[in-house]
Every structure is written in C-alpha cells, then in structure tokens.
Design an enzyme around this catalytic site. Structure first.
Site, short mmCIF file in Angstrom:
data_model
loop_
_atom_site.label_atom_id
_atom_site.label_comp_id
_atom_site.label_asym_id
_atom_site.label_seq_id
_atom_site.Cartn_x
_atom_site.Cartn_y
_atom_site.Cartn_z
N SER A 168 -10.02 -0.39 7.53
CA SER A 168 -9.31 -0.24 6.16
C SER A 168 -8.58 -1.46 5.57
CB SER A 168 -8.28 0.96 6.10
OG SER A 168 -8.94 2.20 6.05
N LYS A 194 0.96 -1.22 -0.05
CA LYS A 194 0.22 0.12 -0.02
C LYS A 194 0.79 1.00 0.10
CE LYS A 194 -3.55 1.95 2.72
NZ LYS A 194 -4.78 1.70 3.98
N SER A 203 -9.78 1.70 3.22
CA SER A 203 -8.69 2.53 2.45
C SER A 203 -7.80 1.70 1.68
CB SER A 203 -8.00 3.55 3.19
OG SER A 203 -7.22 2.90 3.84
#
Lengths: 479, 99
Positions: A178, A79, A154
């Site tokens: 997330s 990420k 997210s």
C-alpha cells in the site's frame, strides 16, 4: 517559489538560508492544493489554521536561533489512518467519520519533535483495503499524471499528494504494498520499512503482523530523513525492534555522492519475471538491469519458489487479522452508531451501514477462515506456508545483497478497469510477499511507458534491518 | 473441500447486517476467492512451524508501573452518546419486562 519535486533536504537549506519562511512555504503548498486538489482529490480535509500556526511558531523558533532541527517548519502530509491529535481520523470510512484522534501516533509525535508539520488527511482505500483508492467512502483520488487513471492504493492520496506537489513528503502505511504500489503508479519514492522498525502506535490496525508506516517522497535521501525521524523502539508497540535505528539519510547521501553500485549483488527472483509482466514493465526492468550493471552492480538469478502462493497466504492472514481488528468498531464507544432496538442489533446495523463493500468482503473472508472447522485448513496452513515464503527470502539473501523486482505487473490502470475483487488482489503479487516475510522494500521510479507516458517503478528489497544498504543503492541508482 | 460459504452464518459471527442482495453478491464473490485460496492445499507443510509474526519477538516485558491515562472527557468526546455526565449511553442490553 517552484515546488516541483521539491525535496525536504533542499527546502531545509532554503529555510536555513532565509530564502523563504516556513509560513511562505506552507502557503505555497496550500496554493498548489487550492489550484488542483479539487481535480485530484488527494486530501479529505486540511486544517489550514493549525498548519499555518505551526509554521509561524517554527519561523519564530528559527529567528530566535532555537530551531528544533534542520527540518523545523517543513510540512508533511498524513494518511487518514494515522492519528494526529485533535484531527479527525476516519480511515476513509463512514464508520469512523466523526472520530477525532485523542493522541498523536508515535511516528507523528517523532516528526513533530523535529519540527516537521504533519498536516491534512490523505484519502485512501477504506481501512487500507484496496489497490486503487476506489474503496474510499468519501471521494475518488485521481492520478495526477493522468486523471483517467487510479493513483494506486491504499495510500493513493499520499502518492498523488507528492506527484501533484502538494507536499514534499507524506506518511503512508503498507500492509501488502500500500505504499510501494501507489508510489510506483504516481512516479514517486515509497518505502516499506522492516516489520517492527517503525512503531504502529496510532496507526489504525488492518493486519497487525503485516502493517508498517513508511514515507512517500521524491528521493531516497528524503526517505532516509523521515525514517531517521520515525524509526526505533517504542514502549507503546511491543513489536518494535530494539535494534539501534538511524543513519538512513547518511546512507542515501553516500549513495548519491558515489553514484556507484560496485560491490553490490542484485538478485533477480526468476518467479517475478516469468510472464505476467506487461511489455512496458518488462522493457523498463531490462533497462534497469542494464543500468545497474553499468553502475558496477552484479546481477545474479535467484529463486523464491513459493511466490505463487503469496497472494492466497496474504488474503487468508490479512483478512483473518482484519476481522479481529475491526471487531472493535461497533458504534458503541466511538464512531457512527445506527440506533436500533437493543445492543446486538446496534452492532449489526452500525457495522452494516458503516463499512463499505470491500471491508465487508474482507471481514467475512477473515471470519470464515478463522471459523470452527476451517481454521486448520486455511489459517493455520497459511501460517505454515508463510514460514516457507520467509525461508525463500532468507535463502535468496544468502546469494545477494538486494533483490530487484518490478513493483506492479502493469502501469497505473484506469478507473473501474478492475471490477473483480480477485483480479484486484492478484495485481499485488510483487509486493505482498515482503509483508509476509517482514523484510524491507523500496519503490523507485525507473522509467516511462512510451505508450501511456505513465511511470514504471523498480523495487529493491533488502534483508531485515537492511534499510541502509537499500537506500544507498536506491540513491546511487536514482542519481 | 467445499468452497461454499454459508454467508448468513459467517455474517452473524461478524455481527454484520447484509441486505439479501448484498449477501447473494458476496456469496458468489467469496466463493471464487475461497476457491483460489484453497490452492494452498497442494503445498507440503509437513513439519513446518507456523509464522504468526515476522518480528519473532517473544516475551516483551515492561515495568509494572501505574501511569495516568487519557482524561475521561477526552476519551468520551468521541462517544456517540453520553448519559449522567460521564457514562457512555448504550441501547438496552436486556429485553424490557413488557417484551
């Protein structure tokens, strides 16, 4: 080479047996990415040369009998809020767009030590603030199972990457769900470890008392393999727990081998099942409960009475911490700077131009709840209610080994479906309390919604440092 | 409690440049969120200690040892502007004499 739903453990056996090399494996994943990522948009950037060089080095080590371990040469995507040395790390924000990481996050360093190849920058909501990936400053990520739907957020890029077979596993971060929510929306496995289990060094801070790095992958054993690699005390993060780490993959293997939940008590928090669930989620939860019983597990009803306050507490504490953490982004030492007349104007302009709407919204809310005259009424009160929420969990775990809940009230929604920010915040209701209490949780695929053909997930939550029992149960359930 | 946010004041505290249009939109959106979070007022928190951190660790010490840090040029590589070789360039901090 068929990489559909490939697991780290299966790939590592093939590498060991010489069925294919790490370079061949990486090229195959890159081929999948070339074929489909223009449509999906999971990655912001991929440094192919670095990835392939690392793969070649792994192959040479293996040929010489010097492999760093079973997983030497396995790619794992990262990420964009986790630092990989020499790569950009933008948090999908214009403000950090030009920044290159001078160092590896501890989690990345530990993966490299075992020979994993961290690669790519996965899309996300800007600064991890969002539940749909729609808040990325750079691109939309689509749900690979239905491209008219969001992948969640997210860590939406991380979940989409696994669902689209772009990598066997990815790192994400979870501040209020997330990891678990996008895992649920994309039908993959996602773990939020106990707070303090995995070092946050090199994770760009959103809300420091809530953030944890964790894996997204295809099964419980892989989650265990990654947790084995990245967990433990880190002198660079004084909130990491000193307790011994490891044994997670073994726990998952044990669960997968037995396929039994006998002796385990699963608590159903009644507040998580009292209305608000879509028919699809309610149906899969009923099926999940029946399956757990069939596998020998016992079901008990428990109560988490302060659940209805979790969203309010979270949006006070998380935004307060975010407003402090994001104060450092001022365009002076790194990041994008807007030239202005004088220093203070440079702060205003750089931050005004660099942050997107949702980030501004949260900075303002966080600044407001910490401001003079409101601190006691909002921030301090939220911290006290946080204590009550944690106590709810402690009480519930006296009556059961694990909690079983939905991850989300509905399946992955469509783009622009939730345009109101408060409505978006409320969709996190089943995941955020766990970040407030610090316990660990896993999202596992549990069924399919017949109407939309979208996956529905179940969440298992365990007491602090209960990752082993959680992964063992998850593996048994998924067998 | 009033749920009216003085958005201009808060944006100043946060050093955030907002257009008039943005400020108005955020004022409304945040007004609704503040109304929602104000429901915490109904919880009885008498005698409840605040939780700042889930890990509950206190006084984590390390040895006070001098260690080398990142090389200067590595950390400067991300700076938007450099002057005199190894200093970060910043805009004027104090007004000039003509102003």
């Amino acid at each position: 080479m068929d990489l559909k739903k490939s697991t780290i453990h299966a790939l590592s056996r093939n590498l060991k047996d010489g069925v294919f090399s790490s370079e061949e494996l990486c090229r195959e994943y890159l081929k999948n990415i070339d074929n489909r990522d223009s449509e999906i948009g999971a990655f912001l950037e991929i440094d192919r040369e670095n990835m392939l060089n690392a793969a070649k080095a792994a192959d040479i080590r293996r040929q010489n009998g010097q492999a760093l371990g079973d997983f030497d040469g396995i790619p794992i995507a990262v990420k964009d809020n986790i630092c990989v040395r020499g790569e950009r790390c933008s948090c999908a924000s214009k403000l950090l767009e030009p920044v290159k990481s001078p160092y590896d996050a501890t989690a990345v360093e530990l993966l490299k030590k075992q020979g994993f190849i961290p690669f790519g920058r996965l899309n996300m909501d800007e600064f991890a603030m969002g539940s749909s990936c729609e808040n990325s400053a750079f691109k939309q990520t689509k749900n690979p199972l239905d491209t008219s739907r969001v992948p969640g957020g997210s860590s939406g890029g991380s979940a989409a990457c696994i669902a689209a077979d772009f990598a066997p596993a990815a790192l994400g971060s979870d501040t209020g769900g997330s990891i678990r929510q996008p895992a649920a929306f994309c039908g993959v496995v996602g773990v939020k470890p106990t707070y303090g289990r995995v070092s946050r060094y090199g994770l760009v801070a959103f809300a420091s008392s809530l953030d944890q790095i964790g894996p997204l992958c295809n099964d419980a054993e892989d989650a265990g393999i990654i947790l084995d690699a990245i967990s433990g005390f880190d002198p660079h993060d004084s909130t990491t727990l000193p307790d011994p780490a490891g044994g997670y993959a073994d726990a998952a293997r044990k669960g997968a081998a037995s396929g039994s939940l006998t002796g385990l008590k699963f608590g159903l928090p009644k507040e998580y099942f009292s209305g608000g669930l879509s028919d699809a989620v309610a149906k899969v939860m009923d099926e999940t409960i029946a399956k757990i019983k069939a596998l020998g597990g016992e079901i008990v009803e428990v109560s988490l009475p302060h659940t209805k306050y979790a969203v309010a507490v979270y949006y006070i504490i998380a935004t307060a911490e975010a407003s402090a953490n994001l104060a450092r982004f001022d365009g002076i030492r790194y990041g994008s700077r807007q030239e202005a007349n004088g220093l203070v104007d440079t702060y205003y302009k750089s931050r005004g131009a660099g942050f997107g709407d949702e980030v501004k919204r949260r900075i303002l809310l966080g600044t407001y709840v910490l401001s003079s005259g409101y601190y006691d009424a909002y921030y301090l009160r939220a911290q006290r209610v946080r204590t009550l929420i944690s106590r709810d969990f402690e009480e519930a775990f006296k009556q059961c080994d694990l909690l079983l809940t939905p991850v989300t009230p509905q399946v992955a929604f469509k783009f622009n479906e939730k345009s109101d920010s408060l409505q978006m915040y409320l969709s996190d209701i089943f995941t955020i309390a766990l970040n407030l209490s610090g316990h660990c949780g896993i999202s596992i695929p549990a069924g399919i919604d017949e109407a939309t053909k979208m996956p529905v997930a179940a969440q298992l939550m365990a007491p602090a440092l209960g990752e082993k029992v959680m992964l063992e149960a998850a593996a048994a359930f998924m067998k | 409690m009033s749920s009216e946010i003085d958005i201009k004041y808060v944006a100043d505290l946060a050093r955030l440049d907002l257009s008039a249009e943005q400020a108005e939109k955020l004022q409304q959106e945040l007004g609704r969120v503040v109304e929602y979070i104000a429901e915490l007022g109904e919880v009885d928190v008498t005698g409840v200690e605040p939780t700042a951190h889930a890990a509950q660790l206190t006084n984590v010490w390390r040895q006070d040892e001098a260690k080398s840090s990142f090389p200067r040029e590595v950390m400067l590589a991300n700076a938007p502007g450099i002057v005199h070789g190894d200093l970060i360039k910043v805009p004027r901090v104090l007004p000039s004499e003509e102003e």
